[in-house]
Enzyme design. Structure first.
Site, PDB file in Angstrom:
ATOM      1  N   LEU A  13      29.229  11.832  29.592  1.00  0.00           N
ATOM      2  CA  LEU A  13      29.480  13.142  30.189  1.00  0.00           C
ATOM      3  C   LEU A  13      29.164  13.150  31.681  1.00  0.00           C
ATOM      4  O   LEU A  13      29.922  13.717  32.482  1.00  0.00           O
ATOM      5  CB  LEU A  13      28.647  14.209  29.472  1.00  0.00           C
ATOM      6  CG  LEU A  13      29.200  14.707  28.134  1.00  0.00           C
ATOM      7  CD1 LEU A  13      28.119  15.463  27.361  1.00  0.00           C
ATOM      8  CD2 LEU A  13      30.417  15.601  28.350  1.00  0.00           C
ATOM      9  N   ASP A  25      21.907   6.395  37.671  1.00  0.00           N
ATOM     10  CA  ASP A  25      21.621   5.869  36.343  1.00  0.00           C
ATOM     11  C   ASP A  25      20.418   4.943  36.483  1.00  0.00           C
ATOM     12  O   ASP A  25      19.993   4.641  37.605  1.00  0.00           O
ATOM     13  CB  ASP A  25      22.835   5.114  35.770  1.00  0.00           C
ATOM     14  CG  ASP A  25      22.776   4.995  34.248  1.00  0.00           C
ATOM     15  OD1 ASP A  25      23.396   5.823  33.569  1.00  0.00           O
ATOM     16  OD2 ASP A  25      22.084   4.085  33.754  1.00  0.00           O
ATOM     17  N   ASN A  51      22.111  16.068  34.576  1.00  0.00           N
ATOM     18  CA  ASN A  51      22.655  15.593  33.304  1.00  0.00           C
ATOM     19  C   ASN A  51      21.801  14.519  32.634  1.00  0.00           C
ATOM     20  O   ASN A  51      21.932  14.288  31.427  1.00  0.00           O
ATOM     21  CB  ASN A  51      24.064  15.031  33.542  1.00  0.00           C
ATOM     22  CG  ASN A  51      24.658  14.402  32.308  1.00  0.00           C
ATOM     23  OD1 ASN A  51      25.103  15.088  31.401  1.00  0.00           O
ATOM     24  ND2 ASN A  51      24.664  13.067  32.260  1.00  0.00           N
ATOM     25  N   TYR A  70      14.050  17.140  21.929  1.00  0.00           N
ATOM     26  CA  TYR A  70      15.309  17.414  22.635  1.00  0.00           C
ATOM     27  C   TYR A  70      15.636  18.899  22.634  1.00  0.00           C
ATOM     28  O   TYR A  70      16.003  19.474  23.672  1.00  0.00           O
ATOM     29  CB  TYR A  70      16.421  16.607  21.965  1.00  0.00           C
ATOM     30  CG  TYR A  70      17.794  16.754  22.557  1.00  0.00           C
ATOM     31  CD1 TYR A  70      18.118  16.152  23.767  1.00  0.00           C
ATOM     32  CD2 TYR A  70      18.788  17.461  21.879  1.00  0.00           C
ATOM     33  CE1 TYR A  70      19.395  16.266  24.303  1.00  0.00           C
ATOM     34  CE2 TYR A  70      20.067  17.573  22.402  1.00  0.00           C
ATOM     35  CZ  TYR A  70      20.364  16.978  23.609  1.00  0.00           C
ATOM     36  OH  TYR A  70      21.622  17.089  24.134  1.00  0.00           O
ATOM     37  N   LYS A 107      15.899  21.256  25.949  1.00  0.00           N
ATOM     38  CA  LYS A 107      17.150  21.919  26.296  1.00  0.00           C
ATOM     39  C   LYS A 107      17.011  23.442  26.295  1.00  0.00           C
ATOM     40  O   LYS A 107      17.648  24.133  27.105  1.00  0.00           O
ATOM     41  CB  LYS A 107      18.257  21.482  25.330  1.00  0.00           C
ATOM     42  CG  LYS A 107      18.711  20.039  25.520  1.00  0.00           C
ATOM     43  CD  LYS A 107      19.237  19.785  26.924  1.00  0.00           C
ATOM     44  CE  LYS A 107      19.942  18.439  27.045  1.00  0.00           C
ATOM     45  NZ  LYS A 107      20.409  18.176  28.429  1.00  0.00           N
ATOM     46  N   THR A 131      30.669  11.721  22.099  1.00  0.00           N
ATOM     47  CA  THR A 131      29.853  10.732  22.790  1.00  0.00           C
ATOM     48  C   THR A 131      29.299   9.750  21.761  1.00  0.00           C
ATOM     49  O   THR A 131      29.593   9.850  20.564  1.00  0.00           O
ATOM     50  CB  THR A 131      28.688  11.420  23.518  1.00  0.00           C
ATOM     51  OG1 THR A 131      27.850  12.055  22.538  1.00  0.00           O
ATOM     52  CG2 THR A 131      29.203  12.463  24.501  1.00  0.00           C
TER      53      THR A 131
END
Length: 304
Positions: A17, A36, A89, A155, A159, A189
């Site tokens: 993404l 990255d 992201n 997670y 989020k 993904t």
């Protein structure tokens, strides 16, 4: 969308993404800082953007620390002269049920997702306020953060916190004309490929080079990473100047606005509520229609 002259940092943009977001921003004219933790992945993503006519540089750094955030913002200003857009992201997964999740499992995910979003947004906000020309901060959320999800304590918590920060920062940065929104994407993904209801259709679409079936794109709102990139480009643009403090879903053929938590039903009682009085009134009062929780299981239509 014309983003000519704008400069964007996209964390975790070497693949998936994040790469789709970076590529869409570059295609619209923005100069992009790709990030990255793997140098080869960064180089490949940068080369792909440049080969398509875009402008990009790469920064290899593990998001989560203030130092990494400063490095990303500094790269944008040193190479391109300014910073207009931040897309947070970067993320990792360490999925386990509560009783098996270790401190490290929890801390690692929260450090990258939640602390990484905070440190990068703080550094970006400082720079954007210094420039005095507004800006766009786009935070990446998840349905897990909106509804909860089995095996994703760390997670989902991170989020959910990210969306809460978007609402808070939208208030704090409004005078500086900096908008802050959360994107809640759903895409095919590496993670969604493991979901049994999705895996066969995704595998077939990739093998044959055909689109995902309509039931996935419309009913489940699941498409390609590129399907989610248009929303990021819109939120980075001047066209979204009036959009802030929102959580916006995107995936497949679906575009959605998530509601913010609010009181659903209120009961009043003179003198307040004891435990016994709550128990007696619960079923026919505020508890008459309890809220659902968890991401609904995918429902594949009969015959597919």
């Amino acid at each position: 969308m014309d983003l000519t002259g704008k400069v964007a940092v996209v964390t975790g943009s070497g693949r998936g993404l994040g790469f789709a977001y970076a590529r869409a921003l570059a295609a619209a004219g923005a100069s992009v800082v790709i990030n990255d933790i793997d140098q080869q992945v960064v180089d490949a993503a940068r080369e792909a953007v440049e080969s398509a006519g875009g402008k990009a540089i790469g920064v290899t750094a593990a998001v989560g620390t203030a130092a990494a955030a400063e490095e990303l913002v500094s790269a944008a200003t040193e190479y391109f002269g300014r910073l207009d857009v931040l897309v947070t992201n970067a993320g990792i997964l360490r999925d386990k049920v509560l009783w098996k999740m270790t401190d490290d499992d929890f801390d690692d995910v929260v450090r990258v997702h939640l602390r990484g979003t905070f440190t990068c947004a703080r550094a970006a906000a400082v720079r954007m306020r210094e420039q005095g020309e507004g800006g766009r901060i786009i935070l990446i959320g998840s349905p897990a953060g909106q509804r909860g999800n089995f095996g994703q304590t760390n997670y989902a918590a991170a989020k959910a916190g990210i969306v809460a920060m978007a609402r808070t920062w939208a208030l704090e940065l409004a005078r500086a004309q900096i908008t802050v929104n959360a994107v809640v994407p759903v895409a095919a993904t590496e993670m969604t490929k493991t979901i049994p209801a999705f895996a066969p259709a995704i595998e077939e679409a990739e093998r044959l080079g055909v689109p995902l079936p309509d039931w996935m794109r419309k009913q489940e709102g699941l498409g390609t990473a590129e399907d989610a990139a248009g929303l990021v480009a819109f939120l980075a643009s001047d066209a979204s100047a009036a959009v802030t403090g929102q959580a916006i879903g995107i995936g497949g053929d679906r575009l959605a606005l998530w509601s913010h938590p609010q009181e659903k039903k209120v009961d009043l009682r003179d003198g307040g509520w004891s435990a016994d009085e709550i128990a007696a009134a619960w079923r026919d009062g505020v508890g008459a229609q309890p809220e659902a929780f968890g991401i609904p299981a995918p429902q594949q239509p009969a015959g597919h």
